[in-house]
Design an enzyme around this catalytic site. Structure first.
Site, PDB file in Angstrom:
ATOM      1  N   CYS A  18       0.835  -1.215   0.000  1.00 53.58           N
ATOM      2  CA  CYS A  18       0.000   0.000   0.000  1.00 53.58           C
ATOM      3  C   CYS A  18       0.866   1.260   0.000  1.00 53.58           C
ATOM      4  O   CYS A  18       1.217   1.789   1.066  1.00 53.58           O
ATOM      5  CB  CYS A  18      -0.905  -0.002   1.219  1.00 53.58           C
ATOM      6  SG  CYS A  18      -1.944  -1.456   1.335  1.00 53.58           S
ATOM      7  N   TRP A  63      -5.716   1.969  -5.529  1.00 53.91           N
ATOM      8  CA  TRP A  63      -5.205   1.034  -6.543  1.00 53.91           C
ATOM      9  C   TRP A  63      -4.528  -0.187  -5.914  1.00 53.91           C
ATOM     10  O   TRP A  63      -3.520  -0.646  -6.425  1.00 53.91           O
ATOM     11  CB  TRP A  63      -4.170   1.691  -7.469  1.00 53.91           C
ATOM     12  CG  TRP A  63      -4.520   3.013  -8.036  1.00 53.91           C
ATOM     13  CD1 TRP A  63      -3.884   4.185  -7.788  1.00 53.91           C
ATOM     14  CD2 TRP A  63      -5.561   3.300  -8.972  1.00 53.91           C
ATOM     15  NE1 TRP A  63      -4.470   5.191  -8.494  1.00 53.91           N
ATOM     16  CE2 TRP A  63      -5.501   4.678  -9.246  1.00 53.91           C
ATOM     17  CE3 TRP A  63      -6.532   2.532  -9.616  1.00 53.91           C
ATOM     18  CZ2 TRP A  63      -6.375   5.313 -10.116  1.00 53.91           C
ATOM     19  CZ3 TRP A  63      -7.401   3.152 -10.481  1.00 53.91           C
ATOM     20  CH2 TRP A  63      -7.318   4.522 -10.724  1.00 53.91           C
ATOM     21  N   HIS A 112       4.006 -12.935 -46.432  1.00 57.63           N
ATOM     22  CA  HIS A 112       4.184 -11.524 -46.814  1.00 57.63           C
ATOM     23  C   HIS A 112       5.257 -10.910 -45.921  1.00 57.63           C
ATOM     24  O   HIS A 112       5.239 -11.072 -44.693  1.00 57.63           O
ATOM     25  CB  HIS A 112       2.865 -10.743 -46.646  1.00 57.63           C
ATOM     26  CG  HIS A 112       1.748 -11.296 -47.479  1.00 57.63           C
ATOM     27  ND1 HIS A 112       1.848 -11.479 -48.847  1.00 57.63           N
ATOM     28  CD2 HIS A 112       0.493 -11.716 -47.147  1.00 57.63           C
ATOM     29  CE1 HIS A 112       0.720 -11.978 -49.314  1.00 57.63           C
ATOM     30  NE2 HIS A 112      -0.118 -12.137 -48.300  1.00 57.63           N
ATOM     31  N   SER A 121      19.156  -0.582  -9.427  1.00 52.24           N
ATOM     32  CA  SER A 121      18.034   0.362  -9.667  1.00 52.24           C
ATOM     33  C   SER A 121      17.908   0.710 -11.148  1.00 52.24           C
ATOM     34  O   SER A 121      16.805   0.702 -11.701  1.00 52.24           O
ATOM     35  CB  SER A 121      18.241   1.663  -8.890  1.00 52.24           C
ATOM     36  OG  SER A 121      18.643   1.408  -7.594  1.00 52.24           O
ATOM     37  N   GLN A 151      -2.975  -6.505 -35.004  1.00 50.44           N
ATOM     38  CA  GLN A 151      -2.852  -6.112 -36.414  1.00 50.44           C
ATOM     39  C   GLN A 151      -2.737  -7.343 -37.316  1.00 50.44           C
ATOM     40  O   GLN A 151      -3.373  -7.417 -38.377  1.00 50.44           O
ATOM     41  CB  GLN A 151      -1.605  -5.216 -36.576  1.00 50.44           C
ATOM     42  CG  GLN A 151      -1.512  -4.502 -37.906  1.00 50.44           C
ATOM     43  CD  GLN A 151      -2.626  -3.470 -38.067  1.00 50.44           C
ATOM     44  OE1 GLN A 151      -3.189  -2.985 -37.100  1.00 50.44           O
ATOM     45  NE2 GLN A 151      -2.965  -3.176 -39.313  1.00 50.44           N
ATOM     46  N   GLU A 185       3.752  -0.081 -10.740  1.00 50.37           N
ATOM     47  CA  GLU A 185       5.146  -0.269 -10.269  1.00 50.37           C
ATOM     48  C   GLU A 185       6.061   0.819 -10.813  1.00 50.37           C
ATOM     49  O   GLU A 185       7.248   0.598 -11.032  1.00 50.37           O
ATOM     50  CB  GLU A 185       5.682  -1.651 -10.672  1.00 50.37           C
ATOM     51  CG  GLU A 185       5.173  -2.770  -9.810  1.00 50.37           C
ATOM     52  CD  GLU A 185       6.262  -3.425  -8.977  1.00 50.37           C
ATOM     53  OE1 GLU A 185       5.917  -3.911  -7.903  1.00 50.37           O
ATOM     54  OE2 GLU A 185       7.420  -3.433  -9.363  1.00 50.37           O
ATOM     55  N   GLN A 245       7.574   6.590 -17.771  1.00 48.52           N
ATOM     56  CA  GLN A 245       8.252   7.892 -17.676  1.00 48.52           C
ATOM     57  C   GLN A 245       9.109   7.933 -16.415  1.00 48.52           C
ATOM     58  O   GLN A 245      10.259   8.376 -16.446  1.00 48.52           O
ATOM     59  CB  GLN A 245       7.221   9.036 -17.652  1.00 48.52           C
ATOM     60  CG  GLN A 245       6.512   9.311 -18.975  1.00 48.52           C
ATOM     61  CD  GLN A 245       5.447   8.281 -19.315  1.00 48.52           C
ATOM     62  OE1 GLN A 245       4.787   7.729 -18.446  1.00 48.52           O
ATOM     63  NE2 GLN A 245       5.273   8.021 -20.605  1.00 48.52           N
TER      64      GLN A 245
HETATM   65  C1  FAD Z   1      -4.243  -1.926 -11.950  1.00 45.74           C
HETATM   66  C2  FAD Z   1      -3.355  -1.172 -11.016  1.00 45.74           C
HETATM   67  C3  FAD Z   1      -2.793  -1.814  -9.925  1.00 45.74           C
HETATM   68  C4  FAD Z   1      -2.003  -1.117  -9.018  1.00 45.74           C
HETATM   69  N1  FAD Z   1      -1.521  -1.744  -7.895  1.00 45.74           N
HETATM   70  C5  FAD Z   1      -0.920  -1.005  -6.922  1.00 45.74           C
HETATM   71  C6  FAD Z   1      -0.575  -1.602  -5.662  1.00 45.74           C
HETATM   72  O1  FAD Z   1      -0.787  -2.795  -5.422  1.00 45.74           O
HETATM   73  N2  FAD Z   1      -0.007  -0.805  -4.708  1.00 45.74           N
HETATM   74  C7  FAD Z   1       0.250   0.520  -4.920  1.00 45.74           C
HETATM   75  O2  FAD Z   1       0.766   1.166  -4.017  1.00 45.74           O
HETATM   76  N3  FAD Z   1      -0.057   1.099  -6.109  1.00 45.74           N
HETATM   77  C8  FAD Z   1      -0.636   0.374  -7.108  1.00 45.74           C
HETATM   78  N4  FAD Z   1      -0.982   0.955  -8.306  1.00 45.74           N
HETATM   79  C9  FAD Z   1      -0.706   2.371  -8.500  1.00 45.74           C
HETATM   80  C10 FAD Z   1       0.364   2.638  -9.529  1.00 45.74           C
HETATM   81  O3  FAD Z   1       1.625   2.296  -9.015  1.00 45.74           O
HETATM   82  C11 FAD Z   1       0.246   4.110  -9.954  1.00 45.74           C
HETATM   83  O4  FAD Z   1      -0.937   4.187 -10.750  1.00 45.74           O
HETATM   84  C12 FAD Z   1       1.434   4.596 -10.719  1.00 45.74           C
HETATM   85  O5  FAD Z   1       2.550   4.704  -9.889  1.00 45.74           O
HETATM   86  C13 FAD Z   1       1.181   5.958 -11.375  1.00 45.74           C
HETATM   87  O6  FAD Z   1       0.621   6.848 -10.480  1.00 45.74           O
HETATM   88  P1  FAD Z   1      -0.706   7.686 -10.881  1.00 45.74           P
HETATM   89  O7  FAD Z   1      -1.697   6.706 -11.410  1.00 45.74           O
HETATM   90  O8  FAD Z   1      -1.087   8.475  -9.709  1.00 45.74           O
HETATM   91  O9  FAD Z   1      -0.280   8.593 -12.074  1.00 45.74           O
HETATM   92  P2  FAD Z   1       0.437  10.038 -11.935  1.00 45.74           P
HETATM   93  O10 FAD Z   1       1.578   9.962 -10.974  1.00 45.74           O
HETATM   94  O11 FAD Z   1      -0.609  11.057 -11.695  1.00 45.74           O
HETATM   95  O12 FAD Z   1       1.030  10.213 -13.395  1.00 45.74           O
HETATM   96  C14 FAD Z   1       0.190  10.578 -14.513  1.00 45.74           C
HETATM   97  C15 FAD Z   1       1.106  10.710 -15.739  1.00 45.74           C
HETATM   98  O13 FAD Z   1       2.094  11.720 -15.491  1.00 45.74           O
HETATM   99  C16 FAD Z   1       3.390  11.190 -15.688  1.00 45.74           C
HETATM  100  N5  FAD Z   1       4.324  11.835 -14.742  1.00 45.74           N
HETATM  101  C17 FAD Z   1       4.186  12.001 -13.410  1.00 45.74           C
HETATM  102  N6  FAD Z   1       5.255  12.624 -12.901  1.00 45.74           N
HETATM  103  C18 FAD Z   1       6.119  12.835 -13.924  1.00 45.74           C
HETATM  104  C19 FAD Z   1       7.409  13.418 -14.050  1.00 45.74           C
HETATM  105  N7  FAD Z   1       8.063  13.892 -12.991  1.00 45.74           N
HETATM  106  N8  FAD Z   1       7.981  13.482 -15.277  1.00 45.74           N
HETATM  107  C20 FAD Z   1       7.329  12.965 -16.358  1.00 45.74           C
HETATM  108  N9  FAD Z   1       6.103  12.402 -16.313  1.00 45.74           N
HETATM  109  C21 FAD Z   1       5.511  12.316 -15.103  1.00 45.74           C
HETATM  110  C22 FAD Z   1       3.241   9.693 -15.415  1.00 45.74           C
HETATM  111  O14 FAD Z   1       4.282   8.947 -16.046  1.00 45.74           O
HETATM  112  C23 FAD Z   1       1.886   9.430 -16.032  1.00 45.74           C
HETATM  113  O15 FAD Z   1       2.010   9.257 -17.419  1.00 45.74           O
HETATM  114  C24 FAD Z   1      -1.736   0.247  -9.250  1.00 45.74           C
HETATM  115  C25 FAD Z   1      -2.284   0.895 -10.362  1.00 45.74           C
HETATM  116  C26 FAD Z   1      -3.096   0.202 -11.228  1.00 45.74           C
HETATM  117  C27 FAD Z   1      -3.694   0.932 -12.394  1.00 45.74           C
END
Ligand code: FAD
Length: 382
Positions: free
Chosen positions: A124, A156, A278, A313, A336, A363, A367
């Site tokens: 979490c 999430w 093809h 890392s 496709q 995870e 980006q």
């Molecule tokens: C199906 C699913 C399962 C998940 N399971 C877990 C779980 O078990 N535990 C848990 O803790 N989380 C979980 N997550 C959360 C997941 O890790 C986050 O969705 C992810 O880290 C992205 O965060 P966000 O959705 O808030 O997007 P945001 O952080 O809001 O990002 C939105 C967009 O902005 C971009 N962005 C953000 N900051 C920057 C930057 N500095 N430079 C460039 N681009 C940037 C991102 O790449 C993305 O394209 C899960 C998510 C999903 C959808």
């Protein structure tokens, strides 16, 4: 020295996981994708096979495997269904910090019962307003005597509705950002834990994703895994170990899409010949094979470094970014190659394409992976 030979034990693990995917996961994958339900009986069988606790040392009842061994299993399970695989995998993500950083007493108290009976765990970290930037989290853990009072909502959360154990990151003081973050081991039976309804998702619909709210939860002080200034580092350290396992999951998805597309291309006749004749189709298939092989090698290297206790890392981020991009491209190209058929629910390639998308997001997004890679490159070249 470089070698690509698998040991007899690794080949056995891989073969057994392939069989599990074929006999247990694949037959139910379509149904759980359609109705979005959690495959609890498959999870119980996965527990019996030891797939929920591969990295837990044998003395605590786990399998005592390495990260590379676990990746060999993971590719096979994910090829069966990524939604099922990720439900299996998340327990490792949540347990790894306990394995690595827990006290002997914490390992006895949490790992042993987890392994001895069927249990699931959740990790979490994310919140509704905080994903890529977890240092800005709002969930608080305030020490009052012998307990931490935990308050906030995590978003999430994979396995959120089924977990027996939550590994929760919270802040003692939001102004301190990453320096205020601690990590608590939170058994699900504690009062004040409420999980939301399963979130309706585009793909990986067999996995259970919910919000989890902690309302005035009394967490004993001895469940503290990492104190102020340590919690954030430990959250990140866990991700370095588990990103190769997600990368290899992406490889499993892509491999399945490539195999299906190749078989289809050999059978589908257009202009009097199988479309596999093809060159445009052949090049798509060849690009799939190049991407998959490259992604697998990156995942293996990141896992190999982890098994040797070396910093990985950058390599883990490379593997995760590359493999998830490859999975997206390969599954899109598989659709496709199937043409109109690929866009229907009659064939499994559309599911693979939907399942691939979120691997680029969870995870750490692709980006954020590139930010980690660039940061490390700049450090190394200093
Ligand atoms: C199906 C699913 C399962 C998940 N399971 C877990 C779980 O078990 N535990 C848990 O803790 N989380 C979980 N997550 C959360 C997941 O890790 C986050 O969705 C992810 O880290 C992205 O965060 P966000 O959705 O808030 O997007 P945001 O952080 O809001 O990002 C939105 C967009 O902005 C971009 N962005 C953000 N900051 C920057 C930057 N500095 N430079 C460039 N681009 C940037 C991102 O790449 C993305 O394209 C899960 C998510 C999903 C959808």
């Amino acid at each position: 020295m470089i070698g690509f030979d698998l040991t007899a034990e690794q080949k056995w693990l891989q073969g057994k996981a392939r069989q599990f995917a074929k006999e247990v996961i694949q037959p139910i994958a379509g149904q759980h994708d359609r109705d979005g339900t959690f495959p609890l009986s498959v999870m119980k069988q996965a527990h019996q096979e030891g797939y929920l606790t591969p990295l837990v040392p044998k003395e605590y009842g786990g399998q005592g495997l390495g990260v590379l061994d676990t990746c060999l299993i993971a590719e096979e399970l994910a090829a069966g269904c990524m939604g099922v695989y990720v439900s299996i995998f998340v327990s490792t993500l949540a347990l790894y910090p306990i394995i690595k950083f827990g006290t002997k007493e914490q390992k006895e108290r949490f790992l042993k019962p987890f392994c001895s009976k069927f249990s699931l765990a959740s990790y979490c970290l994310s919140e509704l307003t905080v994903g890529s930037d977890p240092a800005s989290m709002k969930t608080t853990a305030i020490l009052e005597g012998d307990i931490y009072l935990l308050n906030g909502t995590k978003m999430w959360i994979t396995n959120g509705g089924f977990a027996d154990l939550y590994l929760v990151f919270a802040t003692t003081n939001p102004n301190k950002k990453h320096k205020g973050i601690i990590c608590l081991i939170v058994p699900s039976h504690l009062e004040g834990i409420i999980h939301g309804e399963p979130i309706e998702k585009m793909g990986q619909r067999a996995s259970n994703t919910t919000a989890v709210t902690f309302r005035q939860v009394n967490v004993p002080k001895e469940n503290l895994l990492a104190g102020e200034g340590e919690g954030f580092k430990k959250a990140m350290a866990a991700l370095d170990i588990t990103r190769p396992m997600i990368a290899i999951g992406a490889v499993g998805v892509a491999r399945m899409a490539m195999e299906l597309a190749t078989q289809y291309a050999k059978k589908r006749i257009q202009f009097g010949v199988p479309i596999a004749q093809h060159q445009a189709i052949q090049f798509m298939l060849a690009d799939m094979a190049i991407g998959i092989e490259g992604a697998r090698l990156l995942a293996y290297k990141a896992a190999w470094l982890a098994d040797r206790g070396m910093r990985n890392s950058k390599e883990a981020a490379m593997a995760k970014a590359f493999a998830s991009d490859v999975a997206m491209k390969v599954t899109t190209d598989a659709v496709q190659i199937y043409g109109g058929m690929g866009y229907t629910k009659w064939h499994p390639v559309e599911k693979l394409m939907r399942d691939a998308k979120v691997i680029q997001i969870y995870e750490g997004t692709v980006q954020i992976m590139r930010i980690i890679i660039a940061r490390r490159m700049l450090e190394e070249l200093n």
